[in-house]
Design a protein around this motif. Structure first.
Motif, PDB file in Angstrom:
ATOM      1  N   UNK A 219       0.713  -1.293  -0.190  1.00 14.61           N
ATOM      2  CA  UNK A 219       0.139  -0.135  -0.088  1.00 14.61           C
ATOM      3  C   UNK A 219       0.882   1.100   0.064  1.00 14.61           C
ATOM      4  N   UNK A 220       2.172   0.955   0.452  1.00 12.53           N
ATOM      5  CA  UNK A 220       3.088   2.363   0.491  1.00 12.53           C
ATOM      6  C   UNK A 220       3.878   2.420  -0.664  1.00 12.53           C
ATOM      7  N   UNK A 221       3.980   1.026  -1.353  1.00 14.26           N
ATOM      8  CA  UNK A 221       4.917   1.107  -2.507  1.00 14.26           C
ATOM      9  C   UNK A 221       6.293   1.253  -2.140  1.00 14.26           C
ATOM     10  N   UNK A 222       6.744   0.660  -0.957  1.00 13.68           N
ATOM     11  CA  UNK A 222       8.088   0.800  -0.322  1.00 13.68           C
ATOM     12  C   UNK A 222       8.535  -0.609  -0.074  1.00 13.68           C
ATOM     13  N   UNK A 223       9.927  -0.635  -0.168  1.00 16.08           N
ATOM     14  CA  UNK A 223      10.438  -2.183   0.008  1.00 16.08           C
ATOM     15  C   UNK A 223      11.736  -1.857   1.190  1.00 16.08           C
TER      16      UNK A 223
END
Length: 321
Positions: A219-223
């Motif tokens: 949902x945050x498009x983070x890794x």
């Protein structure tokens, strides 16, 4: 040579009776040895009850039982061929030992296998396990640990218990493979936005991306890069890890992991500071879970949370916050 009228050790003249041969040093397991003397024996006894003495002709046998203590022990045997001729012989017995060349924790993949470790014990050994998939055994010189195949789809752990006299030891046994048992979907508690009445979780996929393990927040498009340790089944997050970028069309901001001492109100994005959670499996709820905790990497501070923060600089800096 003469002795005094009583039989106390201090009153016996040493070397009044010649010893032809003697072996009087016992292992912890005990046994029987013979003392050969130059004359027939009329009386022989030990000062301590753990050594049993018997005589026949010019020979004296000394029997030591099992020494269950870790401490060695010593006594003396007094032998007389007459009231005037006697000698004192020292008798020693080694303390009990238990040696197992096994690690404190056995870490294994999910395959069925039998592991062996060199072992020795001077005492009878009892070896058991608290899980049916762990079958330990012992023979004269080895401990064997048979592990069943782990097809349960989650990590599992158990314990081997070893007992021999006063010796007690426990070996931890862990069995897992990251791809089969650890990787998957997790819910990470968002303490910043949660309230007592409304807990908010962020969905995160724990996965291996070509050798780099990450928490991926869809949902945050983070890794978020993490380090996985098989030794303690832990996930470690470091400060200053780049999770991704945000581009609003005018500028690019960088999202980094920041570690937080909530009580003291301090933040750090140093890559030398970390925050770790050891994973466990809860059979009742059928979930794999972990609680992040301070690991002492930030001297003088206590890491109690991690944050995602925007920086205009890469690498992150105070001026770029």
């Amino acid at each position: 040579m003469a002795s005094c009228s009583d039989d106390s050790t201090n009153d016996i003249t040493v070397n009044g009776l010649a010893v032809v041969s003697a072996k009087t040093s016992f292992s912890a397991a005990g046994g029987t040895d013979t003392i050969a003397l130059a004359k027939p024996v009329i009386k022989a006894y030990a000062e301590d009850s753990w050594a049993t003495v018997a005589s026949l002709g010019a020979n004296v046998t000394v029997t030591a039982g099992l020494n269950t203590s870790r401490e060695s022990r010593h006594t003396t045997v007094i032998v007389k061929s007459s009231e005037a001729d006697s000698t004192i012989i020292d008798v020693d017995q080694a303390g009990a030992t238990l040696k197992i060349a096994a690690p404190a924790s056995i870490i294994s993949n999910d395959d069925s296998k039998t592991l062996s470790y060199a072992a020795s014990s001077t005492l009878p050994m009892t070896i058991t396990a608290d899980s049916s998939w762990i079958v330990p055994s012992f023979d004269s010189d080895s401990v064997y640990v048979k592990l069943g195949a782990n097809n349960e789809g989650h990590l599992r752990s158990g314990h081997i218990f070893i007992s021999a006299g006063s010796f007690k030891d426990t070996i931890n046994v862990k069995q897992e493979e990251f791809a089969k048992d650890i990787a998957g979907t997790y819910a990470i508690l968002d303490t910043y936005n949660s309230t007592d009445d409304n807990l908010i979780y962020q969905t995160a996929y724990l996965r291996d991306d070509n050798g780099q393990k990450n928490f991926v927040f869809p949902t945050l498009n983070l890794k978020l890069p993490i380090t996985w340790s098989d030794d303690d089944m832990s996930v470690t997050i470091n400060g200053g890890s780049l999770l991704g970028t945000i581009n609003d069309g005018n500028s690019v901001d960088y999202v980094y992991s920041v570690l937080w001492d909530v009580k003291q109100g301090y933040l750090t994005w140093s890559s030398q500071i970390s925050y770790a959670a050891s994973l466990e499996y809860d059979a009742q709820d059928d979930i794999t879970y972990g609680m992040f905790a301070d690991n002492g990497s930030w001297a003088g501070y206590n890491v109690s949370a991690f944050r995602f923060e925007l920086f205009s600089t890469n690498p992150p800096s105070s001026s770029g916050r």
